[in-house]
Scaffold this active site. Structure first.
Site, PDB file in Angstrom:
ATOM      1  N   LYS A  15     -24.815  30.665 -47.410  1.00 52.87           N
ATOM      2  CA  LYS A  15     -25.214  31.788 -48.266  1.00 52.87           C
ATOM      3  C   LYS A  15     -24.303  32.969 -47.953  1.00 52.87           C
ATOM      4  CE  LYS A  15     -29.085  34.714 -49.617  1.00 52.87           C
ATOM      5  NZ  LYS A  15     -30.544  34.924 -49.534  1.00 52.87           N
ATOM      6  N   ARG A  22     -32.713  41.349 -56.745  1.00 55.33           N
ATOM      7  CA  ARG A  22     -33.412  42.362 -55.932  1.00 55.33           C
ATOM      8  C   ARG A  22     -34.253  43.260 -56.822  1.00 55.33           C
ATOM      9  NH1 ARG A  22     -28.263  42.981 -51.829  1.00 55.33           N
ATOM     10  NH2 ARG A  22     -28.478  40.857 -51.038  1.00 55.33           N
ATOM     11  N   LYS A  69     -24.516  29.169 -52.022  1.00 56.27           N
ATOM     12  CA  LYS A  69     -25.025  30.275 -52.843  1.00 56.27           C
ATOM     13  C   LYS A  69     -24.196  31.518 -52.619  1.00 56.27           C
ATOM     14  CE  LYS A  69     -29.087  33.149 -53.186  1.00 56.27           C
ATOM     15  NZ  LYS A  69     -30.339  33.510 -52.568  1.00 56.27           N
ATOM     16  N   SER A  87     -28.706  35.313 -59.797  1.00 55.21           N
ATOM     17  CA  SER A  87     -29.093  36.271 -60.837  1.00 55.21           C
ATOM     18  C   SER A  87     -27.896  36.959 -61.487  1.00 55.21           C
ATOM     19  CB  SER A  87     -30.044  37.302 -60.238  1.00 55.21           C
ATOM     20  OG  SER A  87     -29.441  37.957 -59.133  1.00 55.21           O
ATOM     21  N   TYR A 135     -31.586  29.961 -63.529  1.00 59.87           N
ATOM     22  CA  TYR A 135     -32.556  30.603 -64.422  1.00 59.87           C
ATOM     23  C   TYR A 135     -32.435  30.058 -65.844  1.00 59.87           C
ATOM     24  CZ  TYR A 135     -32.707  33.579 -60.363  1.00 59.87           C
ATOM     25  OH  TYR A 135     -32.821  34.010 -59.060  1.00 59.87           O
TER      26      TYR A 135
HETATM   27  N1  LIG Z   1     -33.212  34.117 -51.847  1.00 55.73           N
HETATM   28  C1  LIG Z   1     -32.818  34.360 -53.193  1.00 55.73           C
HETATM   29  C2  LIG Z   1     -31.756  35.408 -53.311  1.00 55.73           C
HETATM   30  O1  LIG Z   1     -31.398  35.992 -52.299  1.00 55.73           O
HETATM   31  C3  LIG Z   1     -31.037  35.803 -54.579  1.00 55.73           C
HETATM   32  C4  LIG Z   1     -30.960  34.844 -55.678  1.00 55.73           C
HETATM   33  C5  LIG Z   1     -30.393  35.453 -56.950  1.00 55.73           C
HETATM   34  O2  LIG Z   1     -29.643  36.436 -56.938  1.00 55.73           O
HETATM   35  O3  LIG Z   1     -30.693  34.888 -57.995  1.00 55.73           O
END
Ligand SMILES: NCC(=O)CCC(=O)O
Length: 331
Positions: A203, A213, A257, A283, A321
């Site tokens: 990550k 967030r 990620k 996101s 998403y």
């Molecule tokens: N634990 C999830 C995240 O830190 C963010 C995911 C995202 O930005 O979609």
């Protein structure tokens, strides 16, 4: 891989196999099906906070009833798993993050709601303290420092509550050292030996998490950044060491990620370790694509094309998403 034999033109005309849809389907090297998708959802306990998230148009914060309906929709679309992210009451966030392991926090209530509604749905959780932390960090903060070992103890309590609530897959996203071994050990001891761990292993400290967030109500809270625990975006080697470490500690599956800016890492993880490998199309990636699609600057095919890129890079699946929309497009 052996090099394919290519006869000189015109014996070889690569366009021959691109001529019709059926011919193209026959020689498609990877595919995308709903089984490759995990759908992340946001569930709120705050009255009036449900509804569209401004920086993620088309994505809603759901009530518990909304989470139940999402599970039914996922099941209809053959999406195998839902990942639950809690949006908790700002006034109940503390520096010790006690609500993270409250059996009745919104995340745990959502796990139970989804499992009651669609028992066969695989429910994945998020293990990190940020939704319940007064200062928005994934770990416990003392004098500006993120405490590693104290955070791991808190994460274990959080995970046990999630397993009790019926979680199938734990998703530690915090990036503390030693948490996978601690979680695995705690699950075995507590009789949750079948609960799987999908480690957020690689990550990165990314700017692409901004809209998330907002979605979980952590943006206004965060003091500083997450660079002392998430991986430097420049570091491929370090990311691979994180994956090796998490697998050695008992992770069943691993994740990279964000997704699209890190496809090279996805490919390297699959090639090096061969373990079930997932990517999170986060996101910010969603916001970029959906924003452009809504403005008419990109066609909707950008969704499936972006997801196919993960399959080509070796991922078994993607948290996205777009999951329900794409599963509808594939149906
Ligand atoms: N634990 C999830 C995240 O830190 C963010 C995911 C995202 O930005 O979609």
């Amino acid at each position: 891989m052996a090099s394919p034999i290519i006869a000189p033109f015109p014996a070889t005309r690569l366009r021959r196999l691109r001529r019709t849809a059926n011919l193209r389907a026959m020689v498609s090297e990877v595919n995308l099906t709903p089984a490759n998708l995990i759908w992340p959802i946001f569930v709120t306990e705050v009255a009036g906070a449900e509804g569209e998230i401004a920086s993620m148009p088309g994505v809603q914060r759901l009530t518990l009833d909304g989470a139940r309906r999402a599970a039914e929709r996922a099941a209809r679309l053959n999406i195998p798993a839902i990942c639950i992210f809690p949006h908790s009451d700002q006034d109940l966030k503390t520096e010790a993050c006690e609500r993270a392991w409250d059996p009745d926090n919104i995340g745990n209530r959502a796990i139970r709601a989804v499992k009651e509604t669609v028992p066969e749905m695989a429910v994945m959780t998020d293990i990190a303290l940020d939704p319940y932390n007064a200062n928005g960090h994934d770990g416990i903060v003392q004098n500006g420092e993120i405490l590693n070992d104290e955070t791991v103890e808190a994460l274990v309590r959080m995970a046990l509550a999630q397993a009790e609530a019926g979680a199938d897959i734990l998703g530690p996203s915090d990036m503390m050292d030693g948490r996978i071994g601690a979680l695995r050990g705690a699950m075995e001891t507590a009789g949750h030996k079948h609960v799987a761990i999908l480690s957020y292993a690689a990550k990165f400290a990314s700017a692409f998490y901004g809209p998330f967030r907002d979605a979980v109500g952590a943006s206004g809270r965060l003091v500083g950044d997450k660079k002392t625990y998430q991986v430097n975006p420049a570091n491929r080697g370090e990311a691979l060491r994180c994956v090796a470490r998490d697998l050695a500690e008992g992770a069943d599956m691993v994740m990279v990620k964000p997704g699209m800016p890190y496809l090279d890492i996805c490919r390297a993880v699959k090639d090096e370790f061969g373990a079930p490998t997932f990517a999170y199309q986060v996101s910010g990636e969603y916001a970029m694509l959906e924003g452009a699609i809504r403005n008419g600057w990109l066609s909707r095919d950008a969704m499936t094309e972006s997801l196919l890129s993960f399959r080509r890079a070796g991922c078994d699946g993607v948290l996205s998403y777009f999951a329900p929309t794409v599963a509808e497009m594939l149906a």
